[in-house]
Design a protein around this motif. Structure first.
Motif, PDB file in Angstrom:
ATOM      1  N   THR A 102      12.513  31.324  -5.902  1.00  0.00           N
ATOM      2  CA  THR A 102      13.585  31.640  -6.567  1.00  0.00           C
ATOM      3  C   THR A 102      14.421  30.342  -6.935  1.00  0.00           C
ATOM      4  O   THR A 102      15.675  30.626  -6.917  1.00  0.00           O
ATOM      5  CB  THR A 102      14.694  32.524  -5.436  1.00  0.00           C
ATOM      6  OG1 THR A 102      14.863  31.763  -4.251  1.00  0.00           O
ATOM      7  CG2 THR A 102      14.307  33.750  -5.141  1.00  0.00           C
ATOM      8  N   THR A 103      13.563  29.569  -7.444  1.00  0.00           N
ATOM      9  CA  THR A 103      14.447  28.429  -7.871  1.00  0.00           C
ATOM     10  C   THR A 103      14.126  28.360  -9.295  1.00  0.00           C
ATOM     11  O   THR A 103      13.783  29.400 -10.017  1.00  0.00           O
ATOM     12  CB  THR A 103      13.200  26.954  -7.505  1.00  0.00           C
ATOM     13  OG1 THR A 103      12.138  27.185  -7.980  1.00  0.00           O
ATOM     14  CG2 THR A 103      13.271  27.111  -5.907  1.00  0.00           C
ATOM     15  N   SER A 131      14.345  22.216  -6.057  1.00  0.00           N
ATOM     16  CA  SER A 131      14.829  22.431  -4.903  1.00  0.00           C
ATOM     17  C   SER A 131      15.240  24.264  -4.481  1.00  0.00           C
ATOM     18  O   SER A 131      15.616  24.674  -5.463  1.00  0.00           O
ATOM     19  CB  SER A 131      16.616  21.919  -4.811  1.00  0.00           C
ATOM     20  OG  SER A 131      17.163  22.348  -5.743  1.00  0.00           O
ATOM     21  N   GLY A 132      15.088  24.675  -3.256  1.00  0.00           N
ATOM     22  CA  GLY A 132      15.189  25.946  -2.897  1.00  0.00           C
ATOM     23  C   GLY A 132      13.886  26.454  -2.438  1.00  0.00           C
ATOM     24  O   GLY A 132      13.099  25.828  -2.036  1.00  0.00           O
ATOM     25  N   ASP A 134      10.721  28.206  -2.405  1.00  0.00           N
ATOM     26  CA  ASP A 134       9.440  28.442  -3.389  1.00  0.00           C
ATOM     27  C   ASP A 134       8.085  28.714  -2.648  1.00  0.00           C
ATOM     28  O   ASP A 134       8.007  28.847  -1.288  1.00  0.00           O
ATOM     29  CB  ASP A 134       9.180  27.294  -4.415  1.00  0.00           C
ATOM     30  CG  ASP A 134       8.923  26.035  -3.795  1.00  0.00           C
ATOM     31  OD1 ASP A 134       8.572  25.857  -2.699  1.00  0.00           O
ATOM     32  OD2 ASP A 134       8.994  25.074  -4.752  1.00  0.00           O
ATOM     33  N   PHE A 135       7.098  28.606  -2.964  1.00  0.00           N
ATOM     34  CA  PHE A 135       5.511  28.783  -2.343  1.00  0.00           C
ATOM     35  C   PHE A 135       5.216  27.960  -1.344  1.00  0.00           C
ATOM     36  O   PHE A 135       4.343  27.816  -0.652  1.00  0.00           O
ATOM     37  CB  PHE A 135       4.413  28.842  -3.421  1.00  0.00           C
ATOM     38  CG  PHE A 135       4.342  30.220  -4.078  1.00  0.00           C
ATOM     39  CD1 PHE A 135       4.000  31.365  -3.481  1.00  0.00           C
ATOM     40  CD2 PHE A 135       4.950  30.565  -5.402  1.00  0.00           C
ATOM     41  CE1 PHE A 135       3.960  32.677  -3.991  1.00  0.00           C
ATOM     42  CE2 PHE A 135       4.963  31.657  -5.957  1.00  0.00           C
ATOM     43  CZ  PHE A 135       4.473  32.770  -5.273  1.00  0.00           C
ATOM     44  N   ARG A 136       6.043  26.547  -1.298  1.00  0.00           N
ATOM     45  CA  ARG A 136       5.818  25.468  -0.458  1.00  0.00           C
ATOM     46  C   ARG A 136       5.872  25.951   0.796  1.00  0.00           C
ATOM     47  O   ARG A 136       5.366  25.296   1.658  1.00  0.00           O
ATOM     48  CB  ARG A 136       6.634  24.386  -0.594  1.00  0.00           C
ATOM     49  CG  ARG A 136       6.326  23.248  -1.988  1.00  0.00           C
ATOM     50  CD  ARG A 136       7.348  22.277  -2.355  1.00  0.00           C
ATOM     51  NE  ARG A 136       8.492  22.970  -2.667  1.00  0.00           N
ATOM     52  CZ  ARG A 136       9.535  22.144  -3.193  1.00  0.00           C
ATOM     53  NH1 ARG A 136       9.813  21.123  -2.896  1.00  0.00           N
ATOM     54  NH2 ARG A 136      10.528  22.991  -3.408  1.00  0.00           N
ATOM     55  N   ARG A 137       6.845  26.712   1.280  1.00  0.00           N
ATOM     56  CA  ARG A 137       7.094  27.443   2.670  1.00  0.00           C
ATOM     57  C   ARG A 137       5.885  27.975   3.118  1.00  0.00           C
ATOM     58  O   ARG A 137       5.728  28.183   4.238  1.00  0.00           O
ATOM     59  CB  ARG A 137       8.184  28.196   2.640  1.00  0.00           C
ATOM     60  CG  ARG A 137       8.277  29.555   2.137  1.00  0.00           C
ATOM     61  CD  ARG A 137       9.884  30.042   1.915  1.00  0.00           C
ATOM     62  NE  ARG A 137      10.324  31.277   1.697  1.00  0.00           N
ATOM     63  CZ  ARG A 137      10.162  31.837   0.430  1.00  0.00           C
ATOM     64  NH1 ARG A 137      10.042  30.647  -0.615  1.00  0.00           N
ATOM     65  NH2 ARG A 137      10.428  32.939   0.061  1.00  0.00           N
ATOM     66  N   PHE A 138       5.085  28.730   2.155  1.00  0.00           N
ATOM     67  CA  PHE A 138       3.734  29.417   2.531  1.00  0.00           C
ATOM     68  C   PHE A 138       2.796  28.571   2.603  1.00  0.00           C
ATOM     69  O   PHE A 138       1.634  28.965   3.196  1.00  0.00           O
ATOM     70  CB  PHE A 138       3.666  30.584   1.715  1.00  0.00           C
ATOM     71  CG  PHE A 138       5.042  31.578   1.307  1.00  0.00           C
ATOM     72  CD1 PHE A 138       5.517  32.099   2.510  1.00  0.00           C
ATOM     73  CD2 PHE A 138       5.473  31.630   0.129  1.00  0.00           C
ATOM     74  CE1 PHE A 138       6.592  32.848   2.319  1.00  0.00           C
ATOM     75  CE2 PHE A 138       6.408  32.601   0.055  1.00  0.00           C
ATOM     76  CZ  PHE A 138       7.257  33.065   1.060  1.00  0.00           C
ATOM     77  N   ALA A 139       2.620  27.417   2.011  1.00  0.00           N
ATOM     78  CA  ALA A 139       1.646  26.774   1.773  1.00  0.00           C
ATOM     79  C   ALA A 139       1.619  25.324   2.460  1.00  0.00           C
ATOM     80  O   ALA A 139       0.610  24.352   2.420  1.00  0.00           O
ATOM     81  CB  ALA A 139       1.516  26.118   0.450  1.00  0.00           C
ATOM     82  N   LYS A 140       2.374  25.447   3.690  1.00  0.00           N
ATOM     83  CA  LYS A 140       2.591  24.156   4.680  1.00  0.00           C
ATOM     84  C   LYS A 140       1.200  23.746   5.330  1.00  0.00           C
ATOM     85  O   LYS A 140       0.938  22.753   5.505  1.00  0.00           O
ATOM     86  CB  LYS A 140       3.524  24.542   5.695  1.00  0.00           C
ATOM     87  CG  LYS A 140       5.003  24.453   5.160  1.00  0.00           C
ATOM     88  CD  LYS A 140       6.025  24.675   6.415  1.00  0.00           C
ATOM     89  CE  LYS A 140       7.367  24.789   5.835  1.00  0.00           C
ATOM     90  NZ  LYS A 140       8.437  25.052   6.879  1.00  0.00           N
ATOM     91  N   LYS A 141       0.479  24.866   5.443  1.00  0.00           N
ATOM     92  CA  LYS A 141      -1.106  24.511   6.214  1.00  0.00           C
ATOM     93  C   LYS A 141      -2.112  24.669   4.744  1.00  0.00           C
ATOM     94  O   LYS A 141      -3.141  24.779   5.337  1.00  0.00           O
ATOM     95  CB  LYS A 141      -1.324  25.319   7.205  1.00  0.00           C
ATOM     96  CG  LYS A 141      -0.359  24.843   8.443  1.00  0.00           C
ATOM     97  CD  LYS A 141      -0.623  26.009   9.441  1.00  0.00           C
ATOM     98  CE  LYS A 141       0.232  25.777  10.790  1.00  0.00           C
ATOM     99  NZ  LYS A 141      -0.299  26.765  12.000  1.00  0.00           N
TER     100      LYS A 141
END
Length: 247
Positions: A102-103, A131-132, A134-141
């Motif tokens: 949603t960024t 900022s905000g 995005d897919f980074r929060r799902f791709a941490k691993k």
């Protein structure tokens, strides 16, 4: 003389089983899982659109039986797209996700792999980290946990998705990497295949594709290069990676 008629052997065995009270067990036919993929130009829709209106746009979709999943984007501002994915069962909306990214990253959805049951992967685009949410929060691993440095080049995101509610289970970014400055470069996924254990990814990669160890390959000729990578099902590791005219 009285003639004695013999029963056929097969019928005789059936009679014997009946006398002994033995049940015959018929082998069950196990239906083969139908794995399908769909890739194409991303189309615009909202979570409030009807299935008929989304279907008419001829974007990427997979239909198995009475279940259909569509992937695309919503034009949220004149300069920004956000990815969308929606599922209909028998023409009734089961779920729609508008919260993956949603960024102001100009993201879309353009590919799917689904077996009609629990294996669902979605392919999305990203043009840079903002900022905000995005897919980074799902791709941490994930194999690559972010877009990387730079911005503007369109890279790919693979997400494994729960088909029951659309929640992202795991994800990875897939990018090329410029050898001169280390910035991310464009990569477009063109197809997927699933063997029950690993996910095979085919892509067009600009200079330069990444090896499984994430470093840039050395390539000859001009891009895009035909790229193949094999990922674990949870997208945490690339088992192998290769590209035509690269090593």
């Amino acid at each position: 003389m009285t003639k004695r008629h013999q029963l056929p052997k097969s019928l005789a065995f059936l009679c014997l089983f009946a006398v002994l009270g033995i049940d015959l067990v018929h082998p069950q036919v196990v239906a083969q899982t139908s794995i399908r993929t769909s890739f194409g130009k991303s189309v615009a829709f909202t979570c409030n659109d009807s299935e008929a209106s989304i279907k008419a746009k001829n974007g990427p979709k997979i239909s198995i039986g009475a279940k259909t999943i569509y992937i695309g984007y919503q034009q949220v501002t004149s300069l920004n797209k956000d990815p969308r994915i929606i599922r209909f069962d028998n023409g009734v909306k089961k779920w729609c996700r508008s919260d993956y990214e949603t960024t102001i990253d100009d993201g879309t959805g353009y590919g799917l792999l689904w077996d009609g049951n629990n294996v669902l992967y979605g392919i999305f685009s990203s043009t840079g980290s903002q900022s905000g949410n995005d897919f980074r929060r799902f791709a941490k691993k994930g194999w690559l946990s972010s877009y990387g440095s730079g911005g503007g080049a369109k890279v790919a995101v693979i997400a494994r998705i729960n088909p029951s509610n659309g929640s992202v289970l795991s994800a990875t970014f897939v990018t090329a990497k410029k050898p001169n400055d280390g910035k991310s470069n464009s990569l477009i996924i063109t197809n997927l295949s699933w063997n029950g254990t690993t996910l095979k990814v085919l892509a067009d990669s600009w200079s330069n594709p990444r090896r499984a160890d994430k470093n840039s390959m050395t390539c000859a000729g001009s891009s895009p290069y035909k790229y193949t990578a094999i990922f674990t099902s949870d997208l945490t590791k690339a088992n192998s990676a290769s590209a035509v005219n690269c090593n």
